[in-house]
Design a protein around this motif. Structure first.
Motif, PDB file in Angstrom:
ATOM      1  N   ILE A  29     -25.140   0.857 -26.603  1.00 42.45           N
ATOM      2  CA  ILE A  29     -26.124  -0.348 -26.494  1.00 42.45           C
ATOM      3  C   ILE A  29     -25.878  -0.870 -25.007  1.00 42.45           C
ATOM      4  N   GLU A  30     -26.859  -0.916 -24.198  1.00 42.67           N
ATOM      5  CA  GLU A  30     -26.684  -1.342 -22.630  1.00 42.67           C
ATOM      6  C   GLU A  30     -27.382  -2.575 -22.813  1.00 42.67           C
ATOM      7  N   GLY A  31     -26.786  -3.903 -22.741  1.00 44.07           N
ATOM      8  CA  GLY A  31     -27.477  -5.197 -22.552  1.00 44.07           C
ATOM      9  C   GLY A  31     -28.474  -5.180 -23.985  1.00 44.07           C
ATOM     10  N   GLU A  32     -29.754  -5.361 -23.541  1.00 42.17           N
ATOM     11  CA  GLU A  32     -30.818  -5.387 -24.652  1.00 42.17           C
ATOM     12  C   GLU A  32     -31.643  -4.417 -25.137  1.00 42.17           C
ATOM     13  N   THR A  33     -31.008  -3.217 -24.538  1.00 41.81           N
ATOM     14  CA  THR A  33     -31.701  -1.951 -24.673  1.00 41.81           C
ATOM     15  C   THR A  33     -30.917  -0.681 -25.378  1.00 41.81           C
ATOM     16  N   VAL A  34     -31.344   0.121 -25.993  1.00 39.69           N
ATOM     17  CA  VAL A  34     -30.618   1.408 -26.380  1.00 39.69           C
ATOM     18  C   VAL A  34     -30.175   2.096 -24.993  1.00 39.69           C
ATOM     19  N   GLY A  35     -29.198   2.406 -24.553  1.00 37.71           N
ATOM     20  CA  GLY A  35     -28.774   3.122 -23.346  1.00 37.71           C
ATOM     21  C   GLY A  35     -28.913   4.719 -23.771  1.00 37.71           C
ATOM     22  N   ALA A  36     -28.530   5.251 -24.668  1.00 37.19           N
ATOM     23  CA  ALA A  36     -28.579   6.293 -25.062  1.00 37.19           C
ATOM     24  C   ALA A  36     -27.919   6.742 -26.614  1.00 37.19           C
ATOM     25  N   VAL A  37     -28.558   7.743 -26.984  1.00 39.17           N
ATOM     26  CA  VAL A  37     -27.855   8.261 -28.120  1.00 39.17           C
ATOM     27  C   VAL A  37     -27.178   9.692 -27.980  1.00 39.17           C
TER      28      VAL A  37
END
Length: 414
Positions: A29-37
């Motif tokens: 989780i990066e802030g309000e976004t999915v950063g990576a899987v």
């Protein structure tokens, strides 16, 4: 409480990803976004961020409800229903704790001036709370509906879509995201064209239409059908000839999406299976939730001017053999579809995530757990019982859970 970490990770879950369920990944989780899987076994990719261990639970995209009138004693068409706080943020907060991360607020039929006044009130209501499901806008279910298919709508509030009424509602076009109307009414095709041109999703519902009416409305921009089998005409006899009603026309349509109320009360399993086979990936599940959601049996509530009460797992119109909306949340409907009817997890979850996201025009941001998408996830225990929610990148425990993400160190695993 909500987690405040800007960067953190979920691990040790059954993550429902676009390519299926994965147990060997971590969701960053990066802030309000999915950063990576990422590969959960590669600790270097986690970068020492706080970690939330899901204990093997199912993690899905956040649920999206396109049709909900209220819940927990609150009605969206009434201000301060319980006198404690405005209805919309109160319900959105409770929905978020159940795994619903986005919702359209549905208003029942009322005279157009009254609807316009309510829209003006909603425009200034605090709907952006960090602990509530995202307010996607308003769904007007009426008042341009057929009296013969009114269901729990007050017949006295129903009317044909006069141009002046459409103009009045379009002054609130920035707030209205969906309109349900009966396409056979005088002036309906013009109304469909005007609403659709304003970027509003137009749906057919509470209607006595026949197939030609629906086809004409679809050509004018209608895209969706509201709760199949509920408030809809079926096959009619014109002499020796059978003419498909709205239901059959919707099931046989090309391109239209449609919704069902999968609470185990509105529709028996065989009808849900018909909708599933006919519509495939165009089938959406909605709660049609009411103020009776979360309330005990016998609790009474209003849908506009119509009095309803909580019955055996469903809302009932007082004094009539008619449903008064649903009293089930989307997780309860997932339990019905998967645990009771045997639908695959991915298919059941898609009806309340990626498919409604597409209907709402949000498929590029919501409805999937993938890099770059909104950080909205729902975490469930056995039987789709809510355990917690990732809401715009912040962790919310379910109503009966503690906050499992400590900051800044987090709950780490070995």
């Amino acid at each position: 409480m909500t987690a405040k970490a800007e960067r953190w990770a979920l691990v040790n879950g059954e993550f429902l990803l676009p390519d299926g369920i994965r147990r060997d990944v971590a969701v960053m989780i990066e802030g309000e976004t999915v950063g990576a899987v990422v590969d959960a076994a590669d600790r270097a990719t986690l970068g020492g961020v706080p970690i939330l261990d899901l204990g093997g639970r199912l993690a899905t995209p956040g649920l999206i409800d396109l049709h909900v009138h209220g819940g927990f004693g609150y009605a969206f068409d009434r201000i301060d229903e319980l006198g404690t706080e405005p209805s919309v943020p109160a319900v959105l907060r409770r929905l978020a704790r159940s795994g619903v991360t986005s919702a359209q607020v549905s208003l029942v039929s009322a005279p157009v001036p009254q609807l316009c006044a309510r829209l003006a009130q909603l425009a200034v209501q605090d709907t952006a709370r960090v602990d509530g499901a995202q307010f996607l806008g308003v769904h007007l279910e009426g008042p341009f509906l057929a009296v013969a298919q009114c269901g729990a709508h007050d017949p006295a509030a129903l009317c044909d879509p006069a141009p002046a009424d459409v103009t009045a509602l379009l002054r609130h076009r920035d707030l209205i995201r969906m309109v349900t109307l009966a396409p056979e009414l005088p002036g309906a095709i013009d109304a469909v064209t005007r609403f659709a041109s304003a970027g509003i999703v137009v749906a057919a519902g509470h209607s006595a239409a026949v197939v030609d009416d629906l086809m004409a409305a679809q050509a004018a921009g209608l895209r969706h059908v509201t709760h199949l089998w509920s408030g809809q005409s079926t096959t009619q006899r014109h002499g020796a000839w059978r003419v498909p009603g709205l239901l059959e026309a919707a099931l046989a349509s090309t391109g239209l999406t449609a919704e069902v109320i999968a609470d185990g009360r509105h529709l028996p399993p065989h009808l849900l299976e018909i909708a599933r086979r006919c519509l495939g990936e165009r089938l959406v599940v909605v709660s049609d939730g009411t103020p009776g959601t979360g309330m005990p049996r016998g609790y009474t509530y209003q849908l506009g001017a119509v009095q309803c009460e909580v019955g055996d797992g469903v809302g009932m119109v007082v004094g009539a053999d008619a449903f008064g909306g649903s009293t089930a949340t989307l997780p309860r409907m997932l339990r019905h579809l998967h645990d009771e009817l045997g639908w695959p997890v991915a298919e059941a979850v898609a009806t309340v995530t990626s498919r409604p996201a597409a209907v709402a025009g949000l498929g590029d941001r919501k409805g999937a757990v993938a890099a770059g998408m909104d950080a909205d996830l729902a975490v469930f225990g056995e039987g789709f019982r809510p355990w917690g929610t990732v809401l715009r990148g912040r962790w919310l425990a379910a109503d009966d859970m503690d906050d499992h993400l400590d900051h800044p160190s987090g709950r780490t695993t070995a």
